[in-house]
Design a protein around this motif. Sequence first.
Motif, PDB file in Angstrom:
ATOM      1  N   GLU A 192      38.441  33.142  39.624  1.00 38.13           N
ATOM      2  CA  GLU A 192      37.817  32.898  41.266  1.00 38.13           C
ATOM      3  C   GLU A 192      36.794  31.939  41.032  1.00 38.13           C
ATOM      4  O   GLU A 192      36.051  31.757  39.780  1.00 38.13           O
ATOM      5  CB  GLU A 192      37.056  34.319  40.222  1.00 38.13           C
ATOM      6  CG  GLU A 192      37.054  35.905  40.445  1.00 38.13           C
ATOM      7  CD  GLU A 192      36.738  37.117  40.011  1.00 38.13           C
ATOM      8  OE1 GLU A 192      37.306  37.982  40.979  1.00 38.13           O
ATOM      9  OE2 GLU A 192      36.070  36.987  39.952  1.00 38.13           O
ATOM     10  N   LEU A 195      29.748  33.288  40.375  1.00 42.87           N
ATOM     11  CA  LEU A 195      28.625  33.872  40.159  1.00 42.87           C
ATOM     12  C   LEU A 195      27.400  33.603  39.814  1.00 42.87           C
ATOM     13  O   LEU A 195      27.581  34.175  38.488  1.00 42.87           O
ATOM     14  CB  LEU A 195      29.159  35.103  41.250  1.00 42.87           C
ATOM     15  CG  LEU A 195      30.339  35.446  42.474  1.00 42.87           C
ATOM     16  CD1 LEU A 195      30.407  36.518  42.300  1.00 42.87           C
ATOM     17  CD2 LEU A 195      29.778  34.296  43.592  1.00 42.87           C
ATOM     18  N   GLU A 199      23.213  40.577  36.210  1.00 50.12           N
ATOM     19  CA  GLU A 199      24.077  41.954  36.646  1.00 50.12           C
ATOM     20  C   GLU A 199      23.700  42.820  36.623  1.00 50.12           C
ATOM     21  O   GLU A 199      22.690  43.085  35.890  1.00 50.12           O
ATOM     22  CB  GLU A 199      25.288  41.628  35.563  1.00 50.12           C
ATOM     23  CG  GLU A 199      25.830  40.458  35.837  1.00 50.12           C
ATOM     24  CD  GLU A 199      26.634  40.698  34.795  1.00 50.12           C
ATOM     25  OE1 GLU A 199      27.355  41.432  34.038  1.00 50.12           O
ATOM     26  OE2 GLU A 199      27.385  39.140  34.230  1.00 50.12           O
TER      27      GLU A 199
HETATM   28  P1  AMP Z   1      34.599  42.093  34.735  1.00 46.03           P
HETATM   29  O1  AMP Z   1      35.414  43.136  33.616  1.00 46.03           O
HETATM   30  O2  AMP Z   1      35.582  41.105  35.928  1.00 46.03           O
HETATM   31  O3  AMP Z   1      33.348  42.519  35.204  1.00 46.03           O
HETATM   32  O4  AMP Z   1      34.113  40.243  33.287  1.00 46.03           O
HETATM   33  C1  AMP Z   1      33.449  40.584  32.464  1.00 46.03           C
HETATM   34  C2  AMP Z   1      32.115  39.634  32.419  1.00 46.03           C
HETATM   35  O5  AMP Z   1      32.748  38.571  33.028  1.00 46.03           O
HETATM   36  C3  AMP Z   1      31.001  40.033  33.584  1.00 46.03           C
HETATM   37  O6  AMP Z   1      29.849  40.896  33.656  1.00 46.03           O
HETATM   38  C4  AMP Z   1      30.095  38.842  33.883  1.00 46.03           C
HETATM   39  O7  AMP Z   1      28.801  38.523  33.100  1.00 46.03           O
HETATM   40  C5  AMP Z   1      31.114  37.825  34.412  1.00 46.03           C
HETATM   41  N1  AMP Z   1      32.327  37.918  35.383  1.00 46.03           N
HETATM   42  C6  AMP Z   1      33.333  38.044  35.770  1.00 46.03           C
HETATM   43  N2  AMP Z   1      33.406  37.096  36.927  1.00 46.03           N
HETATM   44  C7  AMP Z   1      32.198  37.174  37.316  1.00 46.03           C
HETATM   45  C8  AMP Z   1      31.947  36.013  38.299  1.00 46.03           C
HETATM   46  N3  AMP Z   1      32.984  35.848  39.422  1.00 46.03           N
HETATM   47  N4  AMP Z   1      31.161  35.341  38.259  1.00 46.03           N
HETATM   48  C9  AMP Z   1      30.302  35.359  37.141  1.00 46.03           C
HETATM   49  N5  AMP Z   1      30.556  35.668  35.697  1.00 46.03           N
HETATM   50  C10 AMP Z   1      31.659  36.898  36.126  1.00 46.03           C
END
Ligand code: AMP
Length: 431
Positions: A192, A195, A199
Motif C-alpha cells: 500500500e 499515508l 489516526e
Molecule cells: P492496520 O492493522 O491495517 O490498521 O495497520 C496497523 C497500523 O499500521 C496502523 O494503525 C497504522 O499505524 C499503520 N498503517 C497501516 N496502513 C498504513 C498506510 N497505508 N499508511 C501508513 N500507515 C499505515
Amino acid sequence: MKVLVVGQGGREHVLAWKLAQSPSVSEVICAPGNAGTAKDCRNVDIAADDIERLIEFAKKENIELTVIGPEVPLVAGVADAFEKAGLNVFGPSAKAAQLEGSKIFSKKIMKIAKVPTAEYWVFRDTASASNYFEGVEEDENFRDQPVVVKADGLAAGKGVIVCKNHAEAKEAVHRILVEQEFGEAGSQVVLEEFLEGEEASILALVDGNTIVALETSQDHKAAHDGDKGPNTGGMGAYSPAPIVTPELMDEIIEKILIPTVHAMKHEGCPFRGVLYAGLMLSARGPKVLEFNVRFGDPEAQPVLMRLKSDLAQILLAASKGKLHEVDDLEWDPRPAVCVVMASDGYPGSYEKGFPIRGLDDADALENVKVFHAGTTIKDGEVVNAGGRVLGVTAIGDDITAAKLSAYQAVKKIRWDGAWCRTDISDKAREH
Ligand code: AMP
Ligand code: GLY
C-alpha cells in the motif's frame, strides 16, 4: 434475559460489565472470560472458537443474546452457526467478517463503494511481486517512497510492516510470501501507499441497514511514550477524540460508513455487528487504513464507560435488524481514559503467573474501573496470563482529570514486571 459474551480480553470485560447494568439483563456469562469477568459476572470454561460447545451451552442456558468479542471466531463462522441454530447473535457472518479477515476483500469493497483509502497492489506469488519491484527499480522517485506491506489474512495485529523504501518492502514481501512468517494469513500480500496524518478509530453499530455511530476514540498502538517502539494491540485509549469534529464525523459517515454498508449489502453479505474503521486523517481527508468487524480493544473500554443507554437492548435490536427502532444513544459528556498495564517483555515474549496486588484499592477509587485483559486465577490469586493485562479506565470532568484518576489507580497496582505508557491521552489536549 440472559446474555453470553464470547472472548476473554479487556473488550469482553467492559462488554460484560456494561451489559450487566442493563435492567433487562438477569445474568451475564462470559466464555471463557478472565479473572475480572469471573468477579463481575460468571465464567464458563468454553473457548471462544469452540462453536459447537458455545451453541450447546446457549441452548441449555436459554441465552437470549450472544455477543461475540474477537474476530477469529467471527471469521470462522460463529455468528452463522448461532443464527442457523435459531439463536440471537451480535456479530457479522463469516462472509461479512472478511472485511477484517482479508485485506484484499476489504480493498475490493472499498473500491466498489468508492471509499477513500491508500492505493494498493496485490501479490499472489513471488513472480508477480518480482515483476512489480523490477518496474519500481527503474523509477528513482518511486523507489525511495515509503510503503506498507500487509499479509492478507488475520495475523493477530502483527501482519502489517511499514517500510521506509522499496528495498525494505521487497524484504517484507519475502518474509511473508517465502519465509511464511504469518503462515496461511500471508499466502497473499497487499502493498500500500504510505499515508501520513493522525489516526482515529470510528466504531458504529450496524444491523445490515441502519448505522448508529458510537462516540469517537483514539488508540495508542506503539509500545512506548511518544508513539515510539514496536506496534502492539493498543497500549491505551481515550474517548472522545477531539480531532474528530462533528463536521469530520459527518464526512466519515457519508463517505465511508454509508457506502461500505451499502456495498456489503449489494455484494450479498450484509454487515451486522460493529463496523470499526481505522482511519488516517490525511491532509486530503479521512482515508481507511483497515476495517475491523468488532469492538476495538482498548477503545471499547473508554467508549462503553461513557455509554448511558441500555447496551443489551441496543445489541439485541441490532441482532434482529431493528436498530431503527432504538432511541438515540445517550452519552456521558465527560471524557474517559484507559491505560493498559502490560507484562514485562510485551509485545515480545513474557512470563505469566505473577500475582497482581492492589486491584481492589484501585477499583475503590471514584470514577475508576479496572478492566481485566490477560488475567486468570491461580491458587486463589489473580495472576497475569497475557501481554496486555489490565485496562485501567477512569472518567473525569475533563481529559486531564480522567488521565490523573487513571494513573492514580495504576499506581496502586503492582506485579513483577508491570509497566505502562505514561502519556495516554496527551494527544487529546493538542487539539
Ligand atoms: P492496520 O492493522 O491495517 O490498521 O495497520 C496497523 C497500523 O499500521 C496502523 O494503525 C497504522 O499505524 C499503520 N498503517 C497501516 N496502513 C498504513 C498506510 N497505508 N499508511 C501508513 N500507515 C499505515
Ligand atoms: N485497538 C486496535 C484493535 O482493536 O484492533
